[in-house]
Design a protein around this motif. Structure first.
Motif, PDB file in Angstrom:
ATOM      1  N   LEU A 131       0.824  -1.197   0.000  1.00  0.00           N
ATOM      2  CA  LEU A 131       0.000   0.000   0.000  1.00  0.00           C
ATOM      3  C   LEU A 131       0.867   1.259   0.000  1.00  0.00           C
ATOM      4  N   ALA A 132       1.955   1.251   0.752  1.00  0.00           N
ATOM      5  CA  ALA A 132       2.864   2.403   0.769  1.00  0.00           C
ATOM      6  C   ALA A 132       3.510   2.595  -0.601  1.00  0.00           C
ATOM      7  N   TYR A 133       3.884   1.508  -1.251  1.00  0.00           N
ATOM      8  CA  TYR A 133       4.470   1.566  -2.592  1.00  0.00           C
ATOM      9  C   TYR A 133       3.474   2.165  -3.581  1.00  0.00           C
ATOM     10  N   LEU A 134       2.235   1.703  -3.512  1.00  0.00           N
ATOM     11  CA  LEU A 134       1.187   2.205  -4.392  1.00  0.00           C
ATOM     12  C   LEU A 134       0.916   3.686  -4.128  1.00  0.00           C
ATOM     13  N   ARG A 135       0.834   4.070  -2.867  1.00  0.00           N
ATOM     14  CA  ARG A 135       0.583   5.469  -2.505  1.00  0.00           C
ATOM     15  C   ARG A 135       1.713   6.367  -3.010  1.00  0.00           C
ATOM     16  N   THR A 136       2.959   5.933  -2.862  1.00  0.00           N
ATOM     17  CA  THR A 136       4.098   6.722  -3.322  1.00  0.00           C
ATOM     18  C   THR A 136       4.064   6.906  -4.829  1.00  0.00           C
ATOM     19  N   ASN A 137       3.850   5.827  -5.555  1.00  0.00           N
ATOM     20  CA  ASN A 137       3.840   5.906  -7.012  1.00  0.00           C
ATOM     21  C   ASN A 137       2.651   6.692  -7.528  1.00  0.00           C
ATOM     22  N   LEU A 138       1.483   6.540  -6.913  1.00  0.00           N
ATOM     23  CA  LEU A 138       0.324   7.323  -7.333  1.00  0.00           C
ATOM     24  C   LEU A 138       0.532   8.802  -7.014  1.00  0.00           C
ATOM     25  N   GLY A 139       1.219   9.090  -5.922  1.00  0.00           N
ATOM     26  CA  GLY A 139       1.539  10.481  -5.594  1.00  0.00           C
ATOM     27  C   GLY A 139       2.443  11.107  -6.637  1.00  0.00           C
ATOM     28  N   HIS A 140       3.461  10.352  -7.065  1.00  0.00           N
ATOM     29  CA  HIS A 140       4.355  10.846  -8.119  1.00  0.00           C
ATOM     30  C   HIS A 140       3.589  11.063  -9.420  1.00  0.00           C
ATOM     31  N   LEU A 141       2.743  10.115  -9.771  1.00  0.00           N
ATOM     32  CA  LEU A 141       1.949  10.218 -10.996  1.00  0.00           C
ATOM     33  C   LEU A 141       1.005  11.420 -10.925  1.00  0.00           C
ATOM     34  N   SER A 142       0.373  11.607  -9.794  1.00  0.00           N
ATOM     35  CA  SER A 142      -0.559  12.724  -9.625  1.00  0.00           C
ATOM     36  C   SER A 142       0.156  14.058  -9.767  1.00  0.00           C
ATOM     37  N   ARG A 143       1.316  14.199  -9.123  1.00  0.00           N
ATOM     38  CA  ARG A 143       2.072  15.452  -9.225  1.00  0.00           C
ATOM     39  C   ARG A 143       2.544  15.699 -10.652  1.00  0.00           C
ATOM     40  N   ALA A 144       2.996  14.647 -11.320  1.00  0.00           N
ATOM     41  CA  ALA A 144       3.472  14.803 -12.699  1.00  0.00           C
ATOM     42  C   ALA A 144       2.330  15.191 -13.630  1.00  0.00           C
ATOM     43  N   MET A 145       1.177  14.565 -13.469  1.00  0.00           N
ATOM     44  CA  MET A 145       0.035  14.893 -14.324  1.00  0.00           C
ATOM     45  C   MET A 145      -0.489  16.294 -14.046  1.00  0.00           C
ATOM     46  N   ALA A 146      -0.506  16.709 -12.787  1.00  0.00           N
ATOM     47  CA  ALA A 146      -0.962  18.060 -12.456  1.00  0.00           C
ATOM     48  C   ALA A 146      -0.017  19.104 -13.044  1.00  0.00           C
ATOM     49  N   ALA A 147       1.285  18.860 -12.965  1.00  0.00           N
ATOM     50  CA  ALA A 147       2.256  19.793 -13.543  1.00  0.00           C
ATOM     51  C   ALA A 147       2.132  19.819 -15.061  1.00  0.00           C
TER      52      ALA A 147
END
Length: 113
Positions: free
Chosen positions: A2-18
């Motif tokens: 779950l921590a791995y998924l949360r970290t990767n989704l956080g990176h994806l979310s920040r990249a897509m927002a930028a």
């Protein structure tokens, strides 16, 4: 996991927002919408796609703002604790009730003058 998924989704979310916040991308979306309608694409499909996309991007931007706010509050709290003479009870006040914040603000020397 779950921590791995949360970290990767956080990176994806920040990249897509930028990515979505870039002015050229916004212009591209506008041009794509105009082309879609000019070439006879369905208005309902376009409206549904833009609504869902707008909702997802709004959530990504809000997530990024919340992360930045947390980091900023941490920095300010660190400064409050580190400065001699600062009132340590002000650190973390963003979680306090509105009347407690107003009481602390009224106690500031600058607020009295």
């Amino acid at each position: 996991m779950l921590a791995y998924l949360r970290t990767n989704l956080g990176h994806l979310s920040r990249a897509m927002a930028a990515f979505a916040a870039h002015p050229l991308i916004q212009l591209g979306v506008l041009i794509a919408c105009v082309l879609w309608l000019a070439l006879g694409g369905g208005e309902n499909a376009l409206a549904s796609t833009l609504t869902i996309g707008g909702f997802v991007l709004t959530q990504m931007v809000l997530n990024e703002q919340r992360r930045r706010d947390k980091a900023l509050h941490l920095k300010i709290d660190e400064l409050i604790v580190a400065v001699a003479g600062a009132r340590n009870e002000v650190a973390g006040v963003e979680g306090a009730a509105e009347d407690e914040i107003e009481r602390l603000r009224a106690e500031l020397p600058a607020a009295r003058s």
